[in-house]
Write a protein that holds these residues in place. Structure first.
Motif, short mmCIF file in Angstrom:
data_model
loop_
_atom_site.label_atom_id
_atom_site.label_comp_id
_atom_site.label_asym_id
_atom_site.label_seq_id
_atom_site.Cartn_x
_atom_site.Cartn_y
_atom_site.Cartn_z
N GLY A 174 0.16 -19.39 -9.58
CA GLY A 174 -1.00 -18.58 -9.92
C GLY A 174 -2.27 -19.41 -9.96
N ILE A 175 -3.40 -18.76 -9.76
CA ILE A 175 -4.69 -19.40 -9.96
C ILE A 175 -5.55 -18.44 -10.78
N LEU A 176 -6.12 -18.94 -11.86
CA LEU A 176 -6.81 -18.10 -12.84
C LEU A 176 -8.31 -18.31 -12.74
N PHE A 177 -9.05 -17.17 -12.67
CA PHE A 177 -10.50 -17.21 -12.47
C PHE A 177 -11.26 -16.45 -13.55
N ASP A 178 -12.45 -16.94 -13.84
CA ASP A 178 -13.50 -16.19 -14.52
C ASP A 178 -14.80 -16.87 -14.14
N ASN A 179 -15.19 -16.74 -12.88
CA ASN A 179 -16.32 -17.49 -12.36
C ASN A 179 -17.23 -16.58 -11.54
N PRO A 180 -18.54 -16.58 -11.82
CA PRO A 180 -19.44 -15.65 -11.14
C PRO A 180 -19.91 -16.12 -9.77
N SER A 181 -19.59 -17.37 -9.38
CA SER A 181 -20.10 -17.90 -8.12
C SER A 181 -19.13 -17.63 -6.98
N PRO A 182 -19.49 -16.74 -6.04
CA PRO A 182 -18.55 -16.41 -4.95
C PRO A 182 -18.27 -17.58 -4.03
N GLY A 183 -19.27 -18.42 -3.77
CA GLY A 183 -19.05 -19.56 -2.90
C GLY A 183 -18.06 -20.54 -3.48
N TYR A 184 -18.20 -20.84 -4.75
CA TYR A 184 -17.27 -21.75 -5.44
C TYR A 184 -15.86 -21.16 -5.44
N THR A 185 -15.77 -19.90 -5.80
CA THR A 185 -14.46 -19.25 -5.90
C THR A 185 -13.75 -19.23 -4.55
#
Length: 336
Positions: free
Chosen positions: A65-76
């Protein structure tokens, strides 16, 4: 077309099916020559493992799994691409999960997610990697995990990060060399370790050159394009506006371009702008953005590798990546 089986791979490689299984399952102590034979046969035959059968035989899911809570689409996007590439190379599937780390029920959300996902491990990205409830949920289930760019380094937890401090010092050296002496800073959200490291490094680099922190015109953003517009307007409307602005990620730096257009400020003639990450948006603005390339793709790949290594050896791996200055058209010598 007949489906290629593990027996076909074994026959093509001239080894036993058990040997093929050991290679496909990335078991420890597989000889390099055996792995080379099996990999060659897999490629020649176009063999694709049956994940359900592998999971049943091995007693694990082969899902990471990879867990996200990040607003930057490029980084994500770069994180996802890097993690996916590493998972595919290792014969694992990647499961993408998103959470709101500011929610009051984050622990309950994590418990439900982990109970249903049947993961073999997880890569946790910022700011989730610094959320106590997220980490507590992972520890409670004894699920192996790797933290990507955590604020604090725990010697007992595998982690991957970039050398943000050295990178920001390089950015300041570049701007100072162009003659800039009045600076603006767009700080990121307090929940992200990168905000803290980049802010502290920026202030320290300018203090080394005789600038007090109070001399820096500062505004706060959320690592988003829209927040960069608001922060850029605030900084450029200051009584003594800067000749150079450092935005702590490329999305906010791109927002400064929009703010400058509203105020009739020309980049780089009137204002130099630098960002951080070298995401796709850095090459989508005009002039293109001078920024610090963070090897996000490679960091995500390494996080997956450390996670798989930990599953095999229980050794806690750590890796720090250097960043590279990419100079483009958004910086120029100061005219003031």
């Amino acid at each position: 077309m007949k489906k290629v089986t593990i027996m076909d791979v074994a026959r093509q490689a001239g080894v036993s099916m058990k040997s093929v299984s050991r290679v496909i399952n990335n078991e420890a102590s597989v000889r390099p020559d055996l792995k080379a034979k099996v990999d060659k046969a897999v490629a020649e035959l176009g063999y694709r493992p049956n994940f359900a059968a592998r999971a049943l035989a091995a007693g694990r899911s082969f899902f990471l799994g990879i867990l996200f809570d990040n607003p930057s689409p490029g980084y994500t996007l770069q994180i996802l691409n890097g993690a996916y590439a590493a998972c595919r190379a290792a014969g694992f599937q990647l499961v993408i999960e998103s959470v709101d780390t500011s929610a009051s029920d984050i622990r309950e959300t994590m418990d439900g997610l982990l109970a249903s996902a049947r993961l073999d491990g997880m890569v946790v990205t910022p700011p989730a990697c610094d959320n106590a409830a997220v980490i507590a949920a992972l520890d409670a289930r004894k699920l192996p995990y790797v933290l990507l760019a955590p604020i604090r380094d725990n010697p007992e937890v595998a982690s991957v990060r970039s050398n943000d401090a050295a990178a920001v010092h390089d950015l300041v050296r570049h701007l100072w060399g162009l003659g800039h002496r009045r600076f603006g800073l767009i700080d990121g959200p307090a929940t992200h370790g990168a905000s803290q490291w980049r802010r502290e490094a920026f202030v320290a680099a300018l203090e080394e050159r005789g600038h007090a922190p109070s001399d820096i015109v500062t505004a706060t953003g959320e690592f988003t394009f829209s927040s960069g517009i608001g922060a850029g307007l605030q900084i450029m409307r200051a009584p003594q506006p800067p000749t150079a602005i450092f935005a702590e990620n490329d999305d906010m730096a791109a927002g400064v371009f929009a703010a400058a257009a509203q105020l009739g400020v020309k980049i780089p003639d009137d204002l130099s702008v630098v960002g951080f990450d070298d995401s796709w948006i850095a090459r989508s603005v005009w002039p293109e953005l001078t920024t610090m390339r963070q090897p996000i793709f490679e960091m995500a790949e390494e996080a997956v590798r450390l996670l798989l290594d930990f599953r095999k050896t229980s050794e806690v791996g750590k890796k720090t990546f250097d960043c590279t200055l990419v100079t483009r058209g958004s910086t120029a010598p100061s005219r003031r």
